[in-house]
Design an enzyme around this catalytic site. Sequence first.
Site, PDB file in Angstrom:
ATOM      1  N   GLU A   1       1.797   9.305   5.763  1.00 34.13           N
ATOM      2  CA  GLU A   1       2.973   9.483   4.913  1.00 34.13           C
ATOM      3  C   GLU A   1       2.575   9.853   3.487  1.00 34.13           C
ATOM      4  O   GLU A   1       1.555   9.406   2.975  1.00 34.13           O
ATOM      5  CB  GLU A   1       3.801   8.193   4.906  1.00 34.13           C
ATOM      6  CG  GLU A   1       4.352   7.895   6.289  1.00 34.13           C
ATOM      7  CD  GLU A   1       5.323   6.727   6.303  1.00 34.13           C
ATOM      8  OE1 GLU A   1       6.238   6.757   7.132  1.00 34.13           O
ATOM      9  OE2 GLU A   1       5.181   5.796   5.494  1.00 34.13           O
TER      10      GLU A   1
ATOM     11  N   CYS B   1       2.555  10.282  -4.151  1.00 38.56           N
ATOM     12  CA  CYS B   1       1.745   9.143  -3.736  1.00 38.56           C
ATOM     13  C   CYS B   1       1.054   9.552  -2.434  1.00 38.56           C
ATOM     14  O   CYS B   1       1.719   9.813  -1.436  1.00 38.56           O
ATOM     15  CB  CYS B   1       2.656   7.936  -3.519  1.00 38.56           C
ATOM     16  SG  CYS B   1       1.804   6.490  -2.883  1.00 38.56           S
TER      17      CYS B   1
ATOM     18  N   CYS C   1      -5.545   0.949   7.563  1.00 36.96           N
ATOM     19  CA  CYS C   1      -6.365   0.363   6.503  1.00 36.96           C
ATOM     20  C   CYS C   1      -7.053  -0.883   7.035  1.00 36.96           C
ATOM     21  O   CYS C   1      -6.428  -1.690   7.725  1.00 36.96           O
ATOM     22  CB  CYS C   1      -5.496   0.007   5.295  1.00 36.96           C
ATOM     23  SG  CYS C   1      -6.424  -0.694   3.919  1.00 36.96           S
TER      24      CYS C   1
ATOM     25  N   CYS D   1      -4.471  -6.751   4.063  1.00 38.80           N
ATOM     26  CA  CYS D   1      -3.688  -7.645   3.208  1.00 38.80           C
ATOM     27  C   CYS D   1      -2.491  -8.147   4.009  1.00 38.80           C
ATOM     28  O   CYS D   1      -1.843  -7.367   4.715  1.00 38.80           O
ATOM     29  CB  CYS D   1      -3.234  -6.905   1.964  1.00 38.80           C
ATOM     30  SG  CYS D   1      -4.640  -6.234   1.047  1.00 38.80           S
TER      31      CYS D   1
ATOM     32  N   CYS E   1       1.114  -6.367   3.534  1.00 40.89           N
ATOM     33  CA  CYS E   1       1.237  -4.904   3.484  1.00 40.89           C
ATOM     34  C   CYS E   1       1.389  -4.281   4.863  1.00 40.89           C
ATOM     35  O   CYS E   1       0.607  -4.567   5.767  1.00 40.89           O
ATOM     36  CB  CYS E   1       0.002  -4.333   2.798  1.00 40.89           C
ATOM     37  SG  CYS E   1      -0.098  -2.534   2.847  1.00 40.89           S
TER      38      CYS E   1
ATOM     39  N   SER F   1      -5.666   3.422  -7.056  1.00 45.92           N
ATOM     40  CA  SER F   1      -5.471   1.979  -6.900  1.00 45.92           C
ATOM     41  C   SER F   1      -6.423   1.436  -5.838  1.00 45.92           C
ATOM     42  O   SER F   1      -6.541   1.990  -4.750  1.00 45.92           O
ATOM     43  CB  SER F   1      -4.025   1.709  -6.485  1.00 45.92           C
ATOM     44  OG  SER F   1      -3.841   0.347  -6.202  1.00 45.92           O
TER      45      SER F   1
ATOM     46  N   SER G   1      -5.538  -4.035  -7.525  1.00 46.96           N
ATOM     47  CA  SER G   1      -4.561  -4.922  -6.895  1.00 46.96           C
ATOM     48  C   SER G   1      -5.110  -6.340  -6.912  1.00 46.96           C
ATOM     49  O   SER G   1      -5.882  -6.720  -6.048  1.00 46.96           O
ATOM     50  CB  SER G   1      -4.318  -4.463  -5.453  1.00 46.96           C
ATOM     51  OG  SER G   1      -3.755  -3.168  -5.457  1.00 46.96           O
TER      52      SER G   1
ATOM     53  N   HIS H   1      -3.111  -9.489  -7.687  1.00 52.92           N
ATOM     54  CA  HIS H   1      -2.089 -10.284  -7.002  1.00 52.92           C
ATOM     55  C   HIS H   1      -2.235 -11.798  -7.077  1.00 52.92           C
ATOM     56  O   HIS H   1      -1.361 -12.515  -6.572  1.00 52.92           O
ATOM     57  CB  HIS H   1      -1.946  -9.875  -5.523  1.00 52.92           C
ATOM     58  CG  HIS H   1      -1.739  -8.412  -5.303  1.00 52.92           C
ATOM     59  ND1 HIS H   1      -0.981  -7.629  -6.140  1.00 52.92           N
ATOM     60  CD2 HIS H   1      -2.203  -7.584  -4.340  1.00 52.92           C
ATOM     61  CE1 HIS H   1      -0.985  -6.376  -5.696  1.00 52.92           C
ATOM     62  NE2 HIS H   1      -1.718  -6.324  -4.617  1.00 52.92           N
TER      63      HIS H   1
ATOM     64  N   CYS I   1       5.957   0.778  -2.335  1.00 50.38           N
ATOM     65  CA  CYS I   1       4.604   0.234  -2.165  1.00 50.38           C
ATOM     66  C   CYS I   1       4.553  -0.710  -0.979  1.00 50.38           C
ATOM     67  O   CYS I   1       5.376  -1.586  -0.835  1.00 50.38           O
ATOM     68  CB  CYS I   1       4.196  -0.573  -3.378  1.00 50.38           C
ATOM     69  SG  CYS I   1       4.218   0.322  -4.895  1.00 50.38           S
TER      70      CYS I   1
END
Length: 339
Positions: free
Chosen positions: A90, A103, A110, A114, A117, A189, A212, A214, A331
């Site tokens: 995407e 983006c 991935c 996380c 996510c 990022s 990131s 968090h 995000c």
Amino acid sequence: MDLIYDLTYSELEEYIVSKGYPKYRAEQVWRWVYQQKIDAFSEMNNVPQDLIEILSKDFSFDSMEMVIKNVSADGTIKFLYDLKDANLIETVLMKHNYGMSACVTTQVGCNIGCSFCASGVLKKKRDLTAGEIVAQIIKTEKDSGVRISSIVVMGIGEPFDNYKNLIKFLEIVNHPKGLAIGARHITVSTSGLVPKIKEFAHFGMQVNLAISLHAPNNEIRSKLMKINDRFKVEEVVDAIKYYISVTNRRVTIEYIMINEVNDSEETALELAQLLKGMNVYVNLIPYNKVKEAPYERSTLERREAFFNVLKKHKITAVLRREQGHDINAACGQLRSQNL
Ligand code: SAH
Ligand code: SF4
């Protein structure tokens, strides 16, 4: 076959010279590809026919097909693309007062995993090539009719886990004879791969870096991000300090606000202490609910209280609004498949 977008300017030059043509032919080809945004080498009417044939044998423009285009009420557009090997990725286009930004995705899935996510739910299937990342810019410009003036590398995947191709991508889109997207208009990022943060400090392009984080401590961060078992909060912060000392550039700290998890005033104080004196800027991002995760967005009240603690302790921060929530383009809502 490689994509023409896989080559950096100097690689294209080398290639053209290796085929016995003068260097200036590379500049011509590059301008056709990135300024005219041609779809086939045959469109290059000032390049010798035999060179067109050679290029056509070795390189293609055929990167991906658009499967779905979703337009959000706020103008955000999400594209689902089908790669040549049928993997789906995407790309998101966002409208800002300073122009359009894209983006981009760097990996199919991935591996950082996380817990909040959607992109991390599927294991990484493969890295994208540099050309596949570049092609997202060209394709979304063509598929939407807009000109992209800035890029965030915040789509699916961990860019520093595909470091070599990320660097090539940055060199290609930044090249002044092509897309010429200014380094200062590009943000990368990362979830905090410490060795790569240090390596990136020496990259030399004035690209923005976002981390990131968090959470200000290992207890909370380990719950949210598996990667924290490899690189602890202190190591990440040391790497950021190193990056700032080498580049003299301000780093963005990304902090998604998850209700009752990382958003108390005590946690804000801890974050303020952790970041004290550093040249950073904290982006407080409202958590976007995804169906894979048990978390909720912090209430506005808690977000504001958190922000006020940071402000009181002189940490530069901004409470961010979201974009594209209604089409799952915000995000952490990007998936490598169309769910
Ligand atoms: N892998 C990189 C870049 C892609 S993620 C990284 O993690 O930094 C881009 C940003 O979206 C990261 O800051 C990430 O933490 C954040 N994000 C992920 N899931 C989210 C969610 N559900 N709501 C809000 N932000 C999220
Ligand atoms: Fe990967 Fe970033 Fe999602 Fe974590 S937040 S799983 S690193 S894409």
